[in-house]
Design an enzyme around this catalytic site. Structure first.
Site, PDB file in Angstrom:
ATOM      1  N   HIS A 370       0.816  -1.213   0.000  1.00  0.00           N
ATOM      2  CA  HIS A 370       0.000   0.000   0.000  1.00  0.00           C
ATOM      3  C   HIS A 370       0.849   1.262   0.000  1.00  0.00           C
ATOM      4  O   HIS A 370       0.561   2.222  -0.688  1.00  0.00           O
ATOM      5  CB  HIS A 370      -0.924  -0.015   1.219  1.00  0.00           C
ATOM      6  CG  HIS A 370      -1.920  -1.116   1.134  1.00  0.00           C
ATOM      7  ND1 HIS A 370      -2.771  -1.444   2.144  1.00  0.00           N
ATOM      8  CD2 HIS A 370      -2.189  -1.972   0.122  1.00  0.00           C
ATOM      9  CE1 HIS A 370      -3.524  -2.447   1.758  1.00  0.00           C
ATOM     10  NE2 HIS A 370      -3.183  -2.795   0.550  1.00  0.00           N
ATOM     11  N   CYS A 683       6.304  -6.120 -24.931  1.00  0.00           N
ATOM     12  CA  CYS A 683       5.962  -5.302 -23.761  1.00  0.00           C
ATOM     13  C   CYS A 683       6.750  -5.678 -22.512  1.00  0.00           C
ATOM     14  O   CYS A 683       6.374  -5.306 -21.411  1.00  0.00           O
ATOM     15  CB  CYS A 683       4.455  -5.355 -23.487  1.00  0.00           C
ATOM     16  SG  CYS A 683       3.854  -7.000 -23.105  1.00  0.00           S
TER      17      CYS A 683
HETATM   18  C1  PEP Z   1       6.368 -10.142 -19.378  1.00  0.00           C
HETATM   19  O1  PEP Z   1       6.363 -11.270 -18.904  1.00  0.00           O
HETATM   20  O2  PEP Z   1       7.276  -9.727 -20.124  1.00  0.00           O
HETATM   21  C2  PEP Z   1       5.285  -9.199 -19.069  1.00  0.00           C
HETATM   22  C3  PEP Z   1       5.208  -8.040 -19.671  1.00  0.00           C
HETATM   23  O3  PEP Z   1       4.383  -9.562 -18.123  1.00  0.00           O
HETATM   24  P1  PEP Z   1       4.666  -9.409 -16.554  1.00  0.00           P
HETATM   25  O4  PEP Z   1       5.936  -8.647 -16.412  1.00  0.00           O
HETATM   26  O5  PEP Z   1       3.479  -8.728 -16.008  1.00  0.00           O
HETATM   27  O6  PEP Z   1       4.790 -10.837 -16.143  1.00  0.00           O
END
Ligand code: PEP
Ligand code: MG
Length: 756
Positions: A370, A683
């Protein structure tokens, strides 16, 4: 022999006599000897002993009534050794009628304890740390009842006070203090980005309690009531402060916090402690000690957060009772303060003057704690899980906090300080440059456009769309609102939340990733599996398909929240095409349901999957005919490709994501998606590092989603690159036999003037 408990009246008398004893004359040892004698007599025990923790995690017998006196300052036990060691290790009481038959019993012949059969022991706690153990023993197989355990715990608290006043564990610490004057670097966990330099201020030096024992419980109860009343008013004021946004997860956290302040169970426990003869403040402290001891046992992150909120409230209540003020309240926070805490509650952070506070460092904490969420809302750099930082720093010492790397340097040398200031200036200059290119397109020198998107997980993150000029949200991690609640958010609550996301994103698209919980992201209301390898266990889509209503409710809420706008949905951790099909089927059912009910479906629905399990790569031919887009989660993909825990600091750097094998793998994914015309994004963290992003663009990635702070640097890199030359070079690297090609890529960038 009477085996009845002392009862509240008896406990009060004992406490009063202990208080008189503590106020009396004599050395610490003499007083301790008297204390054990008094406790033994009053609790009708033949033995009473005090063990204290010495440096090196050793428990030493400091005083005893009933065991052989020769053993005092000789008998030593490691923490965890024997029953006394067990009590210290788990900071929990033990009450055993037949102690010797307990598997952890360790026989110490010099004490002569073989004739005593029963044992009751409690930890001596102070500020959440175990200072020692207080134990009584009887010859008979005595069954100690719960009330007696409680009484002994209260007495242990009084002994803890004495220990702090007389500090009877001493000389061996001196060396350690000297050693602590050298510069020291600590590694921790990045909880909020940002760099800061300042001076150490310890969060909440302990409230000192002068009066432990009270004559008149009724008066203490009314003192408590008044203090609770004042505390409620002060909390309301705090939460109505203007600099806190009015919506977002931090709001919700603070509302729950406020509710906790009214928790009858918590206040009831304090009243019970008052009834045993403690002053109101000592009673709060007593319940605090229990909370802290429980915290050390609890691994469930949600529960830990709740306990830490309770601790925050307890401290607050103590201050209202004693009239003590925090550094924050008395205006005593120095300029450029860096707070160091074991842990902190969300409202405690708000107590401090934001204009003087540079950063926060904690020994505990997690990204979903939090206090971390509130720190992000306020933009305060924060590093957590910094081991031993409390004991190895001194108030007022200079300190550097690197919220980007998750590192802390205490007492930095002149060189380090200069380098840091240079880094700060450099960063400020670069940020000014990035601000200038904010509205310029992410297009290379040879005209190749790359779409830059942000990763988000809190409503507050959406503000970065505007400040960075990003084109949208490439990955919205939806799990945080689920993790901060005590019950599964129902569909209306989810709709409201996703509407808020849409509202803040405006025209920019948002890719909603469905719940990726499991592993270390636990939901308090969902029983999770105790997998040996949680990252590869029951998580994400695996949970969703086993508990389909969870996913259906989420999809239902997303469909409604879209309100006729486009909807992008992405499923996490898909390892098999059939899992995608099953999830897609649930979505189709929800679309049909919405239509039946006359709702407005999204204008467009794009459905995709994360590619973060290597097995999915070989299913691309089947997958690509089903999906609208794919997003490579390189954090997980690389962790599974190299069988290398993404969170392990020891392994970081061992397998390079800029290695020919990793690049070849990623390049093949690009080729497969390009051939089918399927939108591809990456990503994972690597998208936000300019050198890595350069390699990705060289391989053919044209959409990258990253943390907001990375948009500027990556855009600057793109605008200085020539993609045609870069593509030829990068593809050429994928067949090399090297372990890493990072150096070659860096040299390429340098030679071509690419800003990495
Ligand atoms: C990843 O695994 O690269 C991803 C973007 O998901 P997370 O970091 O939320 O596991
Ligand atoms: Mg992932």
């Amino acid at each position: 022999m009477s085996q009845a408990g002392l009862g509240p009246g008896g406990a009060r008398r004992l406490l009063k006599r202990l208080r008189d004893l503590m106020a009396g004359a004599g050395t610490a040892q003499e007083r301790l000897n008297q204390i054990v004698r008094l406790i033994a007599a009053d609790m009708v025990a033949e033995v009473c002993s005090v063990y204290m923790v010495r440096p090196g995690d050793v428990l030493e017998l400091f005083a005893t009534e009933g065991l052989k006196q020769e053993a005092v300052h000789k008998t030593r036990l490691a923490i965890g050794e024997g029953l006394v060691g067990d009590i210290a290790a788990h900071s929990r009481p033990l009450a055993l009628a037949d102690a010797q038959s307990h598997p952890n019993f360790a026989y110490k012949p010099e004490t002569g304890e073989e004739i005593f059969h029963s044992l009751m022991g409690v930890p001596i706690l102070r500020g959440g740390r175990v200072l020692g153990v207080l134990a009584v023993q009887n010859r008979s197989f005595r069954e100690y009842d719960e009330e007696e355990v409680e009484t002994l715990q209260t007495i242990a608290m009084v002994v803890a006070e004495l220990a702090s006043v007389d500090s009877f564990v001493g000389p061996e610490d001196v060396q350690l203090e000297n050693a602590a004057l050298l510069p020291e670097r600590f590694e921790g966990l990045r909880l909020n980005e940002g760099l800061a330099m300042g001076r150490v201020v310890f969060h909440q030096p302990r409230v000192s309690i002068r009066q432990m024992v009270a004559e008149d419980p009724a008066r203490e109860r009314s003192r408590l009531d008044e203090a609770v009343e004042r505390m409620h008013r002060a909390i309301d004021d705090l939460l109505n402060r203007a600099d806190l946004g009015h919506a977002g997860e931090h709001r919700e956290i603070l509302e729950t916090y406020r509710m906790f302040a009214e928790d009858r169970g918590w206040l009831g426990r304090i009243v019970e402690a008052i009834n045993t003869g403690l002053t109101a403040e000592a009673a709060v402290q007593r319940v605090q000690d229990d909370t802290r001891a429980r915290m050390s046992q609890v691994t469930d992150p949600y529960l830990r957060e709740r306990l830490s909120d309770l601790e925050d409230l307890g401290n607050r209540l103590l201050r209202h009772l004693t009239g003590d003020r925090t550094a924050a309240q008395s205006g005593g926070l120095p300029d450029e303060a860096v707070l160091i805490a074991r842990n902190m509650g969300p409202a405690e952070l708000l107590d401090y003057d934001r204009t003087k506070l540079r950063a926060v460092v904690m020994e505990e904490g997690s990204p979903t704690a939090h206090v971390a969420i509130v720190a992000r809302a306020l933009g305060i750099p924060m590093v957590g899980r910094v081991k031993d930082v409390l004991s190895r720093t001194g108030a007022g010492e200079p300190i550097i906090v690197d919220g980007e790397q998750g590192a802390v340097v205490v007492r930095p040398s002149e060189d380090v300080r200069e380098a840091f200031v240079a880094a700060l200036n450099d960063r400020a200059a670069r940020q000014a440059q990035f601000a200038q290119i904010r509205d310029l397109p992410a297009v290379s020198r040879d005209g190749v456009a790359v779409e830059l998107l942000i990763n988000a997980g809190l409503l507050i993150d959406l503000g970065h769309l505007e400040s960075t000029g990003a084109k949208g949200v490439g990955l919205y991690r939806t799990e945080i609102p689920f993790m901060i609640r005590s019950a599964f958010p129902d569909v209306p609550a989810q709709i409201e939340f996703y509407r808020d996301v849409y509202g803040r994103a405006g025209e920019r698209p948002v890719v909603f990733r469905t719940l990726d919980v499991g592993g270390d992201k636990r939901l308090p209301y969902l029983e999770m599996a105790d997998d040996e390898n949680p990252a590869m266990g029951w998580r994400a889509i695996r949970i969703a398909l086993d508990r389909p209503m969870m996913l259906r409710y989420q999809l239902r809420a997303l469909l409604v929240a879209s309100g006729g706008r486009p909807l992008d949905v992405m499923f996490p951790m898909v390892a098999d095409v059939s899992e995608f099909d099953a999830a897609r089927d649930l979505l189709d059912r929800e679309i049909a349901r919405l239509r039946e009910q006359g709702g407005v479906p999204p204008s467009v629905i794009r459905v995709g999957t994360m590619l973060e399990v290597p097995a999915l790569y070989w299913q691309l031919p089947a997958l690509l005919s089903r999906v609208d887009f794919i997003s490579v989660g390189s954090n997980d993909l690389m962790q599974f490709l190299f069988a290398c825990d993404r969170g392990s600091t020891r392994l970081s750097g061992r397998y390079d994501t800029l290695s020919p094998i990793a690049l070849r793998f990623l390049g093949d994914i690009v080729d497969a998606c390009t051939a089918r015309g399927v939108t591809l994004t990456l990503c994972g963290e690597m998208a936000g590092r300019p050198l890595e992003a350069m390699a990705l663009i060289g391989l053919g990635f044209r959409r990258l989603s990253m943390s907001p702070g990375a948009i500027g640097p990556v855009k600057a890199m793109i605008r200085s690159a020539d993609v045609a030359a870069l593509a030829g070079f990068t593809r050429g690297l994928t067949t090399l036999p090297d372990h890493a090609v990072r150096g070659r890529l860096a040299a390429f960038a340098r030679d071509r003037g690419i800003a990495v």
